[in-house]
Structures are given as C-alpha cells and as structure tokens.
Scaffold this motif. Structure first.
Motif, PDB file in Angstrom:
ATOM      1  N   SER A   1       2.881  13.951 -14.224  1.00  0.00           N
ATOM      2  CA  SER A   1       1.794  14.424 -15.082  1.00  0.00           C
ATOM      3  C   SER A   1       1.382  15.858 -14.748  1.00  0.00           C
ATOM      4  O   SER A   1       0.655  16.485 -15.515  1.00  0.00           O
ATOM      5  N   ARG A   2       1.842  16.348 -13.575  1.00  0.00           N
ATOM      6  CA  ARG A   2       1.500  17.696 -13.109  1.00  0.00           C
ATOM      7  C   ARG A   2      -0.010  17.889 -12.955  1.00  0.00           C
ATOM      8  O   ARG A   2      -0.522  19.008 -13.014  1.00  0.00           O
ATOM      9  N   SER A   3      -0.722  16.773 -12.757  1.00  0.00           N
ATOM     10  CA  SER A   3      -2.170  16.862 -12.602  1.00  0.00           C
ATOM     11  C   SER A   3      -2.594  16.864 -11.147  1.00  0.00           C
ATOM     12  O   SER A   3      -3.723  17.220 -10.835  1.00  0.00           O
ATOM     13  N   GLY A   4      -1.706  16.481 -10.256  1.00  0.00           N
ATOM     14  CA  GLY A   4      -2.060  16.430  -8.840  1.00  0.00           C
ATOM     15  C   GLY A   4      -1.653  17.709  -8.130  1.00  0.00           C
ATOM     16  O   GLY A   4      -1.039  18.604  -8.697  1.00  0.00           O
ATOM     17  N   THR A   5      -1.998  17.790  -6.854  1.00  0.00           N
ATOM     18  CA  THR A   5      -1.602  18.950  -6.066  1.00  0.00           C
ATOM     19  C   THR A   5      -0.098  18.910  -5.861  1.00  0.00           C
ATOM     20  O   THR A   5       0.462  17.866  -5.527  1.00  0.00           O
ATOM     21  N   PRO A   6       0.598  20.018  -6.087  1.00  0.00           N
ATOM     22  CA  PRO A   6       2.060  20.014  -5.992  1.00  0.00           C
ATOM     23  C   PRO A   6       2.518  19.885  -4.550  1.00  0.00           C
ATOM     24  O   PRO A   6       2.034  20.587  -3.665  1.00  0.00           O
ATOM     25  N   GLY A   7       3.468  18.962  -4.326  1.00  0.00           N
ATOM     26  CA  GLY A   7       4.064  18.844  -3.005  1.00  0.00           C
ATOM     27  C   GLY A   7       3.066  18.541  -1.910  1.00  0.00           C
ATOM     28  O   GLY A   7       2.264  17.612  -1.999  1.00  0.00           O
ATOM     29  N   LEU A   8       3.089  19.373  -0.887  1.00  0.00           N
ATOM     30  CA  LEU A   8       2.241  19.190   0.284  1.00  0.00           C
ATOM     31  C   LEU A   8       1.374  20.436   0.442  1.00  0.00           C
ATOM     32  O   LEU A   8       1.871  21.561   0.414  1.00  0.00           O
ATOM     33  N   ALA A   9       0.067  20.227   0.581  1.00  0.00           N
ATOM     34  CA  ALA A   9      -0.835  21.376   0.755  1.00  0.00           C
ATOM     35  C   ALA A   9      -0.458  22.147   2.012  1.00  0.00           C
ATOM     36  O   ALA A   9      -0.033  21.555   3.007  1.00  0.00           O
TER      37      ALA A   9
ATOM     38  N   GLU B   1       0.829  -1.203   0.000  1.00  0.00           N
ATOM     39  CA  GLU B   1       0.000   0.000   0.000  1.00  0.00           C
ATOM     40  C   GLU B   1       0.865   1.255   0.000  1.00  0.00           C
ATOM     41  O   GLU B   1       0.560   2.239  -0.685  1.00  0.00           O
ATOM     42  N   ALA B   2       1.965   1.220   0.748  1.00  0.00           N
ATOM     43  CA  ALA B   2       2.872   2.373   0.770  1.00  0.00           C
ATOM     44  C   ALA B   2       3.514   2.579  -0.592  1.00  0.00           C
ATOM     45  O   ALA B   2       3.662   3.718  -1.056  1.00  0.00           O
ATOM     46  N   ARG B   3       3.888   1.520  -1.259  1.00  0.00           N
ATOM     47  CA  ARG B   3       4.474   1.632  -2.590  1.00  0.00           C
ATOM     48  C   ARG B   3       3.456   2.171  -3.583  1.00  0.00           C
ATOM     49  O   ARG B   3       3.790   2.962  -4.475  1.00  0.00           O
ATOM     50  N   ARG B   4       2.193   1.754  -3.421  1.00  0.00           N
ATOM     51  CA  ARG B   4       1.146   2.257  -4.311  1.00  0.00           C
ATOM     52  C   ARG B   4       0.970   3.763  -4.132  1.00  0.00           C
ATOM     53  O   ARG B   4       0.809   4.507  -5.115  1.00  0.00           O
ATOM     54  N   SER B   5       1.012   4.229  -2.894  1.00  0.00           N
ATOM     55  CA  SER B   5       0.895   5.667  -2.643  1.00  0.00           C
ATOM     56  C   SER B   5       2.100   6.420  -3.198  1.00  0.00           C
ATOM     57  O   SER B   5       1.968   7.525  -3.731  1.00  0.00           O
ATOM     58  N   THR B   6       3.278   5.833  -3.071  1.00  0.00           N
ATOM     59  CA  THR B   6       4.472   6.449  -3.624  1.00  0.00           C
ATOM     60  C   THR B   6       4.373   6.545  -5.140  1.00  0.00           C
ATOM     61  O   THR B   6       4.737   7.565  -5.748  1.00  0.00           O
ATOM     62  N   LEU B   7       3.878   5.506  -5.770  1.00  0.00           N
ATOM     63  CA  LEU B   7       3.695   5.508  -7.220  1.00  0.00           C
ATOM     64  C   LEU B   7       2.726   6.611  -7.642  1.00  0.00           C
ATOM     65  O   LEU B   7       2.979   7.338  -8.617  1.00  0.00           O
ATOM     66  N   GLN B   8       1.624   6.753  -6.900  1.00  0.00           N
ATOM     67  CA  GLN B   8       0.644   7.771  -7.248  1.00  0.00           C
ATOM     68  C   GLN B   8       1.233   9.171  -7.097  1.00  0.00           C
ATOM     69  O   GLN B   8       0.977  10.061  -7.917  1.00  0.00           O
TER      70      GLN B   8
END
Length: 274
Positions: A106-114, A92-99
């Motif tokens: 892809s620059r589609s997610g929120t950058p870094g940490l909100a 599960e941790a690896r899956r989160s790291t992959l995401q």
C-alpha cells in the motif's frame, strides 16, 4: 474388547485415523486377530484415544502428540503449554509479516527499516546453556520459544538463574525454503550439568557490531534489513567477521511494547588492529 468400528465410534476417530495412529505407534490395538487381521481395542484405551483426537483438532503434529502422552499428566501439561506458546508466537510473527507486506504494497507504511546507528561492544566470556535445532523460517519462532522455555525450566529446576536475556546464534541461513541449524542460548549463573539436548558451554569473549530493533521489526523479511545494515557496516569499515550472526533478546522482551527496542542484531568482529 471393542472392534475397530465400536472403538472408533466411542473415541470419535475414523478407521483411517486409527490405522495411522497404529502405524505411528501412538495407539496400537490391544489385540490383532492373526487369522484375519481384525483389530480389537480395550476400553481402557479410550481416554488416550480421545486425548489424541483433541490434540489433532489443535493441528498438533503426531510427533508432538507422542511427547505429550509419553510421560505423566504433569509432564504432558508442560509439553502442551510449551507447544501452544510456540504456536502463539508463530502466529504473532506471521501477523507482523503480513502487516509489513501490507505496508509495502500500500506504500502507506515507513519504507524498509528506519535509519539507526550500528554500534560496537565487547562481550565477555559467558557461560551458557544451549539447544541446537534445525528449522526453516516458518517454524523458527516456535523453535526459539520452545527451546528457550525448556532451557529456562531446566535452569530453574537445577537451582541456577538466567542472567542477561537470551541469544539465538545462526549457524546457517534459515529461509522459507531451507533448514539450517540455530542455537538457542541462555546465559546463567550457577553449577549445571548438561542434560539431554541441553548443552553447557562457554561462549568465548568477543567484540561485536550490532543495531537494535523492535519486536515489530523482527518480522521476516523486515528483520533481514537489520542484518544487512550490520553486515554492510562491518564490510564498509574493513573489519573481518569473527563468528556467526545472532539475535540478542532483552530479558522479558515479550513484555516490551512491540514498537520499543527489544532485540539486538549482532555480528562478532575482529579488532580493528587485528
């Protein structure tokens, strides 16, 4: 008695595997001919050999297999369940790291940490049961899960009760390339003696700065941004650090939705007027 070929065929193991298990101490031949070195096995060893074969199909390390097979079946089941829980947590941790990496590429997610606040709090002296272990980043989640479960099982058997979740104190930098010592801690109420690798001690009272993140944000390397946030805040206000950094997990954090607050990234500090 069965020759190594007969035994291997019935157990589903190759000559190479049987020799490896002999050298590692997992499955020694019942008899070795002193004249020619031929190995012979007893039919009674087939069940152990088949269990080893199945466990290897799960990619279980030989050292863990030895632990599973060392005691009673009941003890082996407990060790098996702990190992599998650690494997699932690591996946599960690896899956989160992959995401996280996919979002960044892809620059589609929120950058870094909100953005979020860094707060402070006073932590009273707390009695804890803890296990210290050396690990790298790849094995870290599995180590945390396994050690926490071992401590919780021991406290329950001793008639004690966990109180406020669990902590992981980092006594060195855990990286993908290098190991360091982590200390998995469970605060508890009750009278408990140390046992094996489980130590009993009191974590001294202290003040700490912290920020709160979600389980999704625990993925490496995103979690390092939370550590940077707390460390930069502490340095900006000019307060000395007073201990190693830590992760403080809310009770049953694994049941909390992965996008809701679940973990505090904390750093002990001295009082402002110190």
């Amino acid at each position: 008695m069965l020759t190594i070929s007969e035994f291997g065929k019935r157990a589903g193991l190759s000559h190479k595997a049987l020799r490896l298990y002999d050298v590692s101490g997992l499955l020694a031949p019942a008899q070795v001919d002193p004249a020619n070195g031929y190995r012979f096995y007893d039919e009674a060893q087939l069940e152990r050999a088949r269990r080893i074969s199945v466990l290897r199909q799960l990619d279980m390390p030989l050292t863990t297999i030895a632990e599973v097979l060392a005691g009673t079946d009941e003890e082996g089941l407990i060790r098996l369940d702990r190992w599998w829980a650690a494997e699932e947590a690591t996946t599960e941790a690896r899956r989160s790291t992959l995401q996280y990496l996919r979002d960044r590429l892809s620059r589609s997610g929120t950058p870094g940490l909100a953005p979020r606040p860094v707060l402070t709090r006073d932590v009273p002296a707390t009695k804890i049961a803890s296990i210290r272990a050396d690990t790298n980043q790849q094995l870290l989640v599995g180590v945390i899960v396994t050690c926490t479960d071992e401590i919780m099982s021991y406290l329950t058997a001793a008639g004690a009760s966990a109180t406020t979740g669990s902590w992981v104190i980092y006594h060195g930098a855990v990286t993908p390339e290098g190991e360091a010592t982590v200390e998995v801690c469970v605060p508890f109420d009750g009278l408990v003696d140390p046992s094996g690798r489980i130590a009993i001690r009191v974590e001294p009272a202290h003040r700490e700065a912290y920020c709160t993140i979600t389980m999704n944000e625990c993925a490496y390397p995103r979690i390092m941004l939370a550590y940077d946030l707390v460390t930069d805040w502490v340095r900006a206000i000019g307060v000395p650090e007073a201990g190693p950094p830590r992760e403080v997990y809310l009770p049953d954090c694994q049941l909390i939705p992965r996008d809701e607050p679940a973990v505090d990234i904390a750093l002990p500090i001295l009082e402002r007027n110190a």
